[in-house]
Design a protein around this motif. Structure first.
Motif, short mmCIF file in Angstrom:
data_model
loop_
_atom_site.label_atom_id
_atom_site.label_comp_id
_atom_site.label_asym_id
_atom_site.label_seq_id
_atom_site.Cartn_x
_atom_site.Cartn_y
_atom_site.Cartn_z
N GLU A 195 0.84 -1.21 0.00
CA GLU A 195 0.00 0.00 0.00
C GLU A 195 0.87 1.25 0.00
O GLU A 195 0.57 2.22 -0.72
CB GLU A 195 -0.92 -0.01 1.24
N VAL A 196 1.93 1.26 0.75
CA VAL A 196 2.86 2.40 0.78
C VAL A 196 3.47 2.61 -0.61
O VAL A 196 3.57 3.73 -1.11
CB VAL A 196 3.96 2.20 1.84
N GLN A 197 3.85 1.52 -1.26
CA GLN A 197 4.44 1.61 -2.59
C GLN A 197 3.43 2.16 -3.60
O GLN A 197 3.77 3.02 -4.41
CB GLN A 197 4.95 0.24 -3.04
N ARG A 198 2.19 1.69 -3.55
CA ARG A 198 1.15 2.19 -4.46
C ARG A 198 0.89 3.68 -4.24
O ARG A 198 0.75 4.45 -5.19
CB ARG A 198 -0.15 1.40 -4.28
N ARG A 199 0.84 4.12 -2.97
CA ARG A 199 0.63 5.53 -2.67
C ARG A 199 1.79 6.39 -3.17
O ARG A 199 1.59 7.48 -3.71
CB ARG A 199 0.45 5.74 -1.17
N MET A 200 3.00 5.90 -3.03
CA MET A 200 4.18 6.64 -3.51
C MET A 200 4.18 6.71 -5.03
O MET A 200 4.49 7.76 -5.61
CB MET A 200 5.46 6.01 -2.98
N GLU A 201 3.83 5.59 -5.68
CA GLU A 201 3.77 5.60 -7.15
C GLU A 201 2.69 6.57 -7.63
O GLU A 201 2.90 7.30 -8.60
CB GLU A 201 3.50 4.19 -7.67
N ILE A 207 3.16 9.83 -9.98
CA ILE A 207 2.36 10.03 -11.20
C ILE A 207 1.69 11.40 -11.16
O ILE A 207 1.69 12.15 -12.14
CB ILE A 207 1.33 8.89 -11.37
N ASP A 208 1.11 11.75 -9.99
CA ASP A 208 0.49 13.07 -9.84
C ASP A 208 1.51 14.18 -10.03
O ASP A 208 1.24 15.21 -10.67
CB ASP A 208 -0.17 13.20 -8.47
N LEU A 209 2.71 13.99 -9.49
CA LEU A 209 3.78 14.98 -9.62
C LEU A 209 4.19 15.15 -11.09
O LEU A 209 4.37 16.26 -11.58
CB LEU A 209 4.98 14.59 -8.77
N LYS A 210 4.30 14.04 -11.82
CA LYS A 210 4.64 14.11 -13.25
C LYS A 210 3.56 14.84 -14.03
O LYS A 210 3.87 15.65 -14.90
CB LYS A 210 4.83 12.69 -13.82
N ASP A 211 2.30 14.54 -13.72
CA ASP A 211 1.19 15.22 -14.40
C ASP A 211 1.21 16.72 -14.12
O ASP A 211 1.02 17.54 -15.04
CB ASP A 211 -0.15 14.63 -13.98
N ASP A 212 1.46 17.07 -12.86
CA ASP A 212 1.53 18.49 -12.50
C ASP A 212 2.68 19.19 -13.22
O ASP A 212 2.54 20.31 -13.70
CB ASP A 212 1.67 18.66 -10.99
#
Length: 96
Positions: free
Chosen positions: A9-15, A19-24
């Motif tokens: 779950e930690v890994q999925r949240r970090m990924e 992804i959100d950071l790349k989109d931003d």
């Protein structure tokens, strides 16, 4: 321990965060590409100011031409017409 997330779950949240950071970052890059450079803005502003100055000068010249045309009309048409008609009117009034 039941409230703590698992490593997956930690890994999925970090990924998802990456992804959100790349989109931003991508969206920010698109917005920056659409901005006008300050030098280009200044050049456009100077060109517009020069155009307005030219148009104002042309308008003033046109106004001077209109005044000159009116003066010519009064001097060349109306004054001689009055000079011709006034004696005729005076003679007609005196003849009565």
């Amino acid at each position: 321990m039941a409230d703590e997330p698992t490593l997956g779950e930690v890994q999925r949240r970090m990924e998802q965060g990456f992804i959100d950071l790349k989109d931003d970052m991508r969206e920010l890059g698109v917005r920056l590409d659409s901005k006008v450079d300050q030098k280009v803005y200044d050049l456009r502003h100077e060109a517009l100011a020069a155009r307005v100055t030219t148009l104002e000068t042309l308008r003033e010249k046109d106004a001077e031409k209109i005044v000159a045309t009116r003066r010519w009309l009064v001097g060349a048409v109306i004054v001689p017409l009055i000079g011709i008609l006034l004696p005729v009117i005076i003679l007609l009034v005196q003849g009565s």
